[in-house]
Design a protein around this motif. Structure first.
Motif, short mmCIF file in Angstrom:
data_model
loop_
_atom_site.label_atom_id
_atom_site.label_comp_id
_atom_site.label_asym_id
_atom_site.label_seq_id
_atom_site.Cartn_x
_atom_site.Cartn_y
_atom_site.Cartn_z
N LEU A 162 2.16 1.00 -9.32
CA LEU A 162 2.07 2.10 -10.28
C LEU A 162 2.47 3.42 -9.62
N VAL A 163 1.98 3.67 -8.41
CA VAL A 163 2.34 4.90 -7.68
C VAL A 163 3.85 4.95 -7.46
N ALA A 164 4.43 3.82 -7.05
CA ALA A 164 5.88 3.77 -6.79
C ALA A 164 6.69 4.04 -8.06
N GLN A 165 6.20 3.58 -9.20
CA GLN A 165 6.92 3.78 -10.45
C GLN A 165 6.75 5.19 -11.02
N LEU A 166 5.64 5.84 -10.72
CA LEU A 166 5.37 7.17 -11.27
C LEU A 166 5.93 8.32 -10.43
N THR A 167 6.27 8.04 -9.19
CA THR A 167 6.71 9.11 -8.29
C THR A 167 8.14 8.86 -7.82
N ASP A 168 8.76 9.91 -7.30
CA ASP A 168 10.13 9.78 -6.78
C ASP A 168 10.18 8.98 -5.49
N ARG A 169 9.23 9.30 -4.61
CA ARG A 169 9.20 8.64 -3.30
C ARG A 169 7.76 8.49 -2.87
N TRP A 170 7.52 7.51 -2.02
CA TRP A 170 6.20 7.35 -1.42
C TRP A 170 6.40 6.72 -0.05
N GLY A 171 5.40 6.84 0.78
CA GLY A 171 5.51 6.24 2.11
C GLY A 171 4.19 6.28 2.84
N THR A 172 4.24 5.74 4.04
CA THR A 172 3.07 5.67 4.90
C THR A 172 3.46 6.15 6.29
N ARG A 173 2.57 6.85 6.94
CA ARG A 173 2.78 7.18 8.34
C ARG A 173 1.47 6.98 9.08
N HIS A 174 1.58 6.55 10.31
CA HIS A 174 0.39 6.34 11.13
C HIS A 174 -0.10 7.66 11.68
N THR A 175 -1.40 7.78 11.77
CA THR A 175 -2.04 8.95 12.37
C THR A 175 -2.77 8.49 13.63
N GLY A 176 -3.40 9.39 14.33
CA GLY A 176 -4.11 9.05 15.55
C GLY A 176 -5.23 8.05 15.34
N ASP A 177 -5.85 8.08 14.16
CA ASP A 177 -6.97 7.17 13.92
C ASP A 177 -6.89 6.47 12.57
N GLY A 178 -5.70 6.24 12.07
CA GLY A 178 -5.55 5.53 10.80
C GLY A 178 -4.16 5.71 10.23
N LYS A 179 -4.10 6.05 8.96
CA LYS A 179 -2.80 6.24 8.31
C LYS A 179 -2.92 7.27 7.19
N ALA A 180 -1.78 7.76 6.78
CA ALA A 180 -1.68 8.62 5.61
C ALA A 180 -0.68 7.99 4.66
N ILE A 181 -1.02 7.91 3.41
CA ILE A 181 -0.11 7.44 2.37
C ILE A 181 0.20 8.64 1.50
N TRP A 182 1.49 8.88 1.25
CA TRP A 182 1.89 10.04 0.47
C TRP A 182 2.82 9.61 -0.65
#
Length: 167
Positions: free
Chosen positions: A129-149
């Motif tokens: 649903l997020v992928a269909q509603l937005t132009d772009r999305w992705g994930t990046r690793h952080t020092g203690d987990g991840k961020a999804i944008w």
């Protein structure tokens, strides 16, 4: 800028003319304080409604009411997934730049996978649903987990790819 690049390349090539050298330059800029809204929540399913409300209010304060419904859905899906699959606190950031970026950070380093659920599946549709509603999305690793944008274009101009502010 060109002189800096030339000096870097020539210093690397000195004495090694047969080797290839690649120079990657990234220009960064600082976002203004009024361009970022951030909240940290406990790992509690009850905060999803609060996160949606805060996202809706922030969209309105940035005069982006036309994006409020999509932003609320994206926030709901990403925050719910972070609560369900990660431990610790969950951070939500909204970034207003050349696009509206919704970012959720959690302590689970595992990147999510986009699934195409069967019609009989009861879950697994959130990221789709997020992928269909937005132009772009992705994930990046952080020092203690991840961020999804996830990124939505602003209606005041054509949609152009916006580098994510953190990578």
């Amino acid at each position: 800028m060109q002189a800096i690049c030339d000096a870097a390349i020539y210093s690397e090539l000195a004495g090694r003319p047969d080797e290839d050298v690649v120079l990657l330059i990234a220009l960064s800029r600082v976002l203004g304080e009024g361009q970022v809204a951030s909240w940290t929540f406990p790992r509690d399913p009850a905060i999803v409604a609060t996160a949606r409300t805060l996202a809706e209010r922030q969209s309105a304060s940035w005069s982006l009411s036309e994006l409020a419904l999509t932003t609320e859905l994206v926030v709901s899906e990403l925050v719910t997934n972070a609560i369900r699959y990660a431990g610790g606190t969950v951070q939500l950031r909204l970034i207003r730049d050349r696009a509206l970026i919704c970012e959720v950070t959690d302590r689970n380093p595992a990147a999510p996978h986009l699934r195409h659920p069967r019609t009989t599946d009861e879950g697994g549709r959130g990221l789709l649903l997020v992928a269909q509603l937005t132009d772009r999305w992705g994930t990046r690793h952080t020092g203690d987990g991840k961020a999804i944008w996830a990124e939505q274009p602003l209606s005041d101009g054509p949609s152009t790819p916006t580098p994510h502010p953190d990578g």
